[in-house]
Design a protein around this motif. Structure first.
Motif: not given
Length: 399
Positions: A2-10, A27-33, A82-86
């Motif tokens: 969550w902390r890694d994803l939180l700044p993206v696109g803010r 950036e979100c896609r890179a995070w998912f991969r 939903g993605v992080v929780s998965s």
């Protein structure tokens, strides 16, 4: 995570601007991969830009996930929770020593919010064949950039977009976890709930064409002012929806040429309308269109309406829905007026949704949130549901 994803696109507003095929989206896609590869999952991106991570190849898979894009200045939880929780649920399953006999997949559907190209759930609609390749490639953003061009600029080939029945056929069931967009769970004092249905909903573009003129020299009686017709339509939409127990919102408007000291030549507004059933929705929208055209006739303004998207009512698969509620100790079952990728997929695979309590009840806003204890309860619930479903050799009893 969550902390890694939180700044993206803010944005400076505190909200998020993660629009499809932009730098923030990349950036979100890179995070998912990265999350998929860290867990040794089989990563793939399908022909429509949706991202998948699998524990193993094969059919009859249980799939969980959501989306990572946002509305303009949206909240942090709508989709990403939903993605992080998965991924967290998969970690929990491994900690518990669960070894799934069936494949487990995690998905990030592309362009769910439709913030850039004005059609929601583009990735899942394309995959399900609800949106055709030609329709998708004809979509343009506010800067006149076509969807296909935006995909190319992001390094993706739009030539192959379209229905993906082979991939959908691999899915035995899909469960999407989402932050609740309301306060039903707050009133029930429950952390997690199960969706019963998604209201039918759609998006309509209203084009009001009048005559540009000088704001300081043109008499009121001589004006053909499209802004006047638009304003009356907004008020009519509120009244018609209220009388019918439905929802109608003009949340986006564009006036041209856009000068403060000029009467607009054209005003374009987007109507979002939803109702508990399709008949009510159709009647409300017809009433709003009638009010707009009648007022346009009086104002000397031409009114043109284009339906940009429509999703009929979604009744989530009863057996799967009830099974989830029972598995979660009698979790409350509640409807939602918000659209989701789960609703698009429901016509093709058994589909269900879990909701996590939102103390503010606010969504599509920086005020959207969920308490950590409820987020963790959502992860536990998702892991419990997957554990229950993953043991089945077939999904025939889920539809």
């Amino acid at each position: 995570m969550w902390r890694d994803l939180l700044p993206v696109g803010r944005a400076a507003t505190g909200g998020y601007r993660r629009y499809a095929w932009t730098g923030a989206d990349a950036e979100c896609r890179a995070w998912f991969r990265e999350q998929a590869e860290q867990r040794g999952l089989l990563y793939e991106e399908d022909r429509n830009g949706n991202q998948w991570a699998w524990t193993s190849p094969g059919a009859d898979a249980i799939v969980i996930g959501s989306h990572l894009d946002s509305v303009p200045d949206g909240g942090a939880y709508d989709g990403p929770l939903g993605v992080v929780s998965s991924f967290a649920a998969l970690d929990l399953l491994r900690e518990r020593g669960v070894h799934p006999a069936r494949p487990l997949g995690i998905v990030n559907f592309g362009d769910e919010e439709g913030a850039r190209f004005n059609v929601a759930c583009v990735g899942s609609r394309l995959s399900a064949g609800v949106l055709t390749p030609d329709q998708a490639r004809a979509l343009v953003d506010a800067d006149g950039i076509a969807l296909g061009d935006a995909m190319e600029r992001a390094g993706f080939d739009p030539a192959g977009i379209g229905a993906d029945p082979e991939r959908l056929a691999r899915i035995g069931a899909f469960v999407e976890l989402h932050v609740e967009q309301g306060r039903d769970l707050v009133h029930r004092d429950r952390a997690v709930g199960v969706a019963s249905a998604i209201w039918p909903h759609g998006r309509w573009r209203f084009d009001f064409r009048g005559e540009a003129n000088h704001a300081g020299t043109t008499r009121l009686v001589d004006r053909r002012d499209p802004m006047l017709t638009y304003a009356n339509t907004v008020l009519a939409a509120r009244k018609k929806a209220q009388l019918a127990g439905a929802l109608a919102t003009f949340g986006k408007v564009d006036a041209q040429p856009g000068a403060a000291n000029a009467i607009a030549a054209e005003v374009r507004g987007w109507l979002d309308s939803r109702a508990a059933d399709e008949r009510t929705l159709d009647e409300v929208v017809a009433d709003i269109i009638r009010a707009a055209t009648e007022r346009g006739d009086r104002d000397g303004v031409c009114v043109q309406i284009t339906r940009e998207s429509y999703t009929p009512i979604v009744e989530f698969a009863g057996p799967l829905r009830d099974r989830l509620a029972k598995q979660l100790g009698g979790a409350p079952i509640l409807p939602t007026g918000a659209g989701h990728d789960a609703g698009i997929l429901s016509a093709h695979v058994p589909t269900a949704m879990l909701f996590v309590r939102n103390p503010t009840g606010v969504s599509h806003s920086p005020a959207e949130r969920a308490e950590l204890v409820d987020c963790l309860a959502g992860v536990d619930a998702l892991a419990d549901v997957v554990t229950d479903l993953i043991g089945d050799s077939t999904s025939e009893d889920l539809g």
